[in-house]
Structures are given as structure tokens and as C-alpha cells.
Design a protein around this motif. Sequence first.
Motif, mmCIF file in Angstrom:
data_model
loop_
_atom_site.group_PDB
_atom_site.id
_atom_site.type_symbol
_atom_site.label_atom_id
_atom_site.label_comp_id
_atom_site.label_asym_id
_atom_site.label_seq_id
_atom_site.Cartn_x
_atom_site.Cartn_y
_atom_site.Cartn_z
ATOM 1 N N PHE A 24 30.840 10.610 14.157
ATOM 2 C CA PHE A 24 31.657 9.578 14.632
ATOM 3 C C PHE A 24 31.744 8.041 14.082
ATOM 4 O O PHE A 24 30.721 7.969 13.392
ATOM 5 N N ASP A 25 32.823 7.621 13.850
ATOM 6 C CA ASP A 25 33.183 6.524 13.233
ATOM 7 C C ASP A 25 33.165 5.402 14.630
ATOM 8 O O ASP A 25 33.902 5.666 15.445
ATOM 9 N N ARG A 26 32.478 4.353 14.357
ATOM 10 C CA ARG A 26 32.522 3.306 15.578
ATOM 11 C C ARG A 26 33.215 2.459 15.118
ATOM 12 O O ARG A 26 33.210 1.784 13.903
ATOM 13 N N LYS A 27 34.367 2.072 15.875
ATOM 14 C CA LYS A 27 35.449 1.091 15.763
ATOM 15 C C LYS A 27 35.464 0.137 16.816
ATOM 16 O O LYS A 27 35.023 0.327 18.120
ATOM 17 N N SER A 28 36.051 -1.093 16.505
ATOM 18 C CA SER A 28 36.615 -2.193 17.267
ATOM 19 C C SER A 28 37.857 -1.797 17.480
ATOM 20 O O SER A 28 38.672 -1.625 16.586
ATOM 21 N N VAL A 29 38.371 -1.941 19.112
ATOM 22 C CA VAL A 29 39.647 -1.466 19.095
ATOM 23 C C VAL A 29 40.182 -2.490 20.016
ATOM 24 O O VAL A 29 39.761 -3.006 21.176
ATOM 25 N N GLU B 235 53.914 1.317 23.725
ATOM 26 C CA GLU B 235 54.953 0.604 24.543
ATOM 27 C C GLU B 235 54.874 -0.682 23.942
ATOM 28 O O GLU B 235 55.653 -0.876 22.872
ATOM 29 N N GLU B 236 54.762 -1.790 24.569
ATOM 30 C CA GLU B 236 54.984 -3.050 24.174
ATOM 31 C C GLU B 236 53.729 -3.848 23.663
ATOM 32 O O GLU B 236 53.658 -5.107 23.448
ATOM 33 N N SER B 237 52.676 -2.783 23.066
ATOM 34 C CA SER B 237 51.635 -3.417 22.745
ATOM 35 C C SER B 237 51.135 -3.122 21.302
ATOM 36 O O SER B 237 51.920 -1.645 20.964
ATOM 37 N N ILE B 238 50.465 -3.584 20.613
ATOM 38 C CA ILE B 238 49.857 -3.271 19.160
ATOM 39 C C ILE B 238 48.384 -2.920 19.535
ATOM 40 O O ILE B 238 47.626 -3.571 20.201
ATOM 41 N N ILE B 239 47.953 -1.786 18.895
ATOM 42 C CA ILE B 239 46.657 -1.336 18.895
ATOM 43 C C ILE B 239 46.190 -1.385 17.566
ATOM 44 O O ILE B 239 46.618 -0.967 16.481
ATOM 45 N N LEU B 240 44.890 -2.169 17.426
ATOM 46 C CA LEU B 240 44.269 -2.487 16.077
ATOM 47 C C LEU B 240 43.079 -1.701 15.888
ATOM 48 O O LEU B 240 42.129 -2.055 17.144
ATOM 49 N N TYR B 241 42.775 -0.840 15.076
ATOM 50 C CA TYR B 241 41.454 -0.284 14.779
ATOM 51 C C TYR B 241 40.586 -0.687 13.655
ATOM 52 O O TYR B 241 41.356 -0.807 12.649
ATOM 53 N N ALA B 242 39.498 -1.265 13.794
ATOM 54 C CA ALA B 242 38.746 -2.193 12.810
ATOM 55 C C ALA B 242 37.347 -1.487 12.817
ATOM 56 O O ALA B 242 37.046 -0.720 13.649
ATOM 57 N N SER B 243 36.428 -1.828 11.661
ATOM 58 C CA SER B 243 35.328 -1.578 11.735
ATOM 59 C C SER B 243 34.393 -2.153 12.927
ATOM 60 O O SER B 243 34.994 -3.232 13.364
ATOM 61 N N TYR B 244 33.563 -1.520 13.200
ATOM 62 C CA TYR B 244 32.687 -2.045 14.310
ATOM 63 C C TYR B 244 32.118 -3.535 14.166
ATOM 64 O O TYR B 244 32.042 -4.418 14.793
#
Length: 243
Positions: A131-136, A166-175
Motif C-alpha cells: 500500500f502507498d499511504r497518501k494525503s488526499v 463534479e465541481e471539486s479537485i482531488i489531490l493525491y500527495a505523499s503522506y
Amino acid sequence: MGRAFEYRKARKLKRWGSMSRTFTKIGKEITIAVKASGDDPSANSRLRALLQNAKAANMPKDTIERAIKKATSKDYSDYKEIVYEGYGPFGIAVVVETATDNNTRTVANVRSYFNKAGGSLGTSGSLDFLFDRKSVFKVKEKEGIDLEELELELIDFGVDEIDTDEESIILYASYDSYAALQKYLEDNGYEIISAEFERIPTDVKDVTPEQRASIEKMLEKFEDDEDVQNVFHNMKEDDSDEE
């Protein structure tokens, strides 16, 4: 559209279907955050993010206030955040995040859920490689924003994937990038809808419909347990879950 987004899109349909369970989960996180760094949101970045999560979940104000007050109550039982890892039936890897005031009870329950399903509880850290642990972060989309330019700008803040919902942006970053990314978003006027930590599988495992039913029965046991905060697994979702 990236791997992390596809995985999250599929599994979010089932996670925390019960509103009361959602409130319990966020309430515990708020209590833990206040206990660790105080009840002033301006000085407690984790609490600020959790209050946004509570707002997004339509959590009642009095429920939020109770969670904050609980951290300073003389009757407060200190929650410990403990992660359990193991394999469910058919070799499915499962990571269970808990917040508990009674580790003996929690580990007994977690072990029993694995054992009754034909799986087994493993050792701490044994599934880290899966698993990769992400800040979302989920933020409201701003007018005139170019996603490609934003992604390039946010590389320095640990962001490795951006998608829209929809009207949102989802950002995936390192933990480890959580605090820096949160500060950037706040400083640049982005409205944060929610901020979470996710464990995204590096690879997913195919199962038959019969196997899926058995695995989901076990996962429901975990998610119904009040000590459990999050459950992550590497079972591939079926097409009907991704619609």
C-alpha cells in the motif's frame, strides 16, 4: 484518470454508509487531534481539516462540540491509534486502522474477524509494501484554474496525482506532505472540503463473485466495529461498483 482515483471512487460508495458511524469516526479523530494539539483550530492544522470533514459530512454542531470537550474531560479515556494488518480469505491483504481505549478488546475482535473468515492477523508493518499511504485533499474548484499548471506547481508539495469529481479537485500527495499541502491550499484561497489519509494498494487482486461475497462479509465486520476507523484492502472492485 489515475490508479488512486479509480480505486477510491470504487470503494467510497460502500465506506461509512451509516451516517452515525461517520460521525463516530470523525468525532474520535477530532478528540484525538484536540488532545494532541489543543482546541484552537487556528493553531491546530489537523483540527482545522477535521472540522471541514465534519462540515462536509453534515455533522451536527453539538456533536462536534462534544467531541472537542471530551478531550479535556476528566472522564476521558485516552484513545490509542493502532494499525492491524493481515490477510483475509483468498489472499486479500487488509489494513485496519483503529482508535481504541481498550487494546485488549480491539485486538481480540480484529483477530476473531480474520480467523472466522479463514484469514489471519499478521505482524505490524508486514503489508507496508502493498500500500502507498497518501494525503488526499478534496477542494472546491476555482474559476480559471488550469489543472495541468496546478499539478506542476504542486509537485514541490508532494502532489503526484490530480483528478476532478463534479465541481471539486482531488489531490493525491505523499503522506509526509500533508501539512505543507494544507498550508499551500489555505494560503492560496482554496476551500478545503475534506482532508484524509488513504492507503492505496500498489496492485489489486482479482476475485470471483463468490469470493467477493465472502471477503465483503468479513470487511463489514470490521467496519461495524466501533473501534475501527478505516479499513483498506487490495481486492479489485467489480464493474458495478465503479459506475
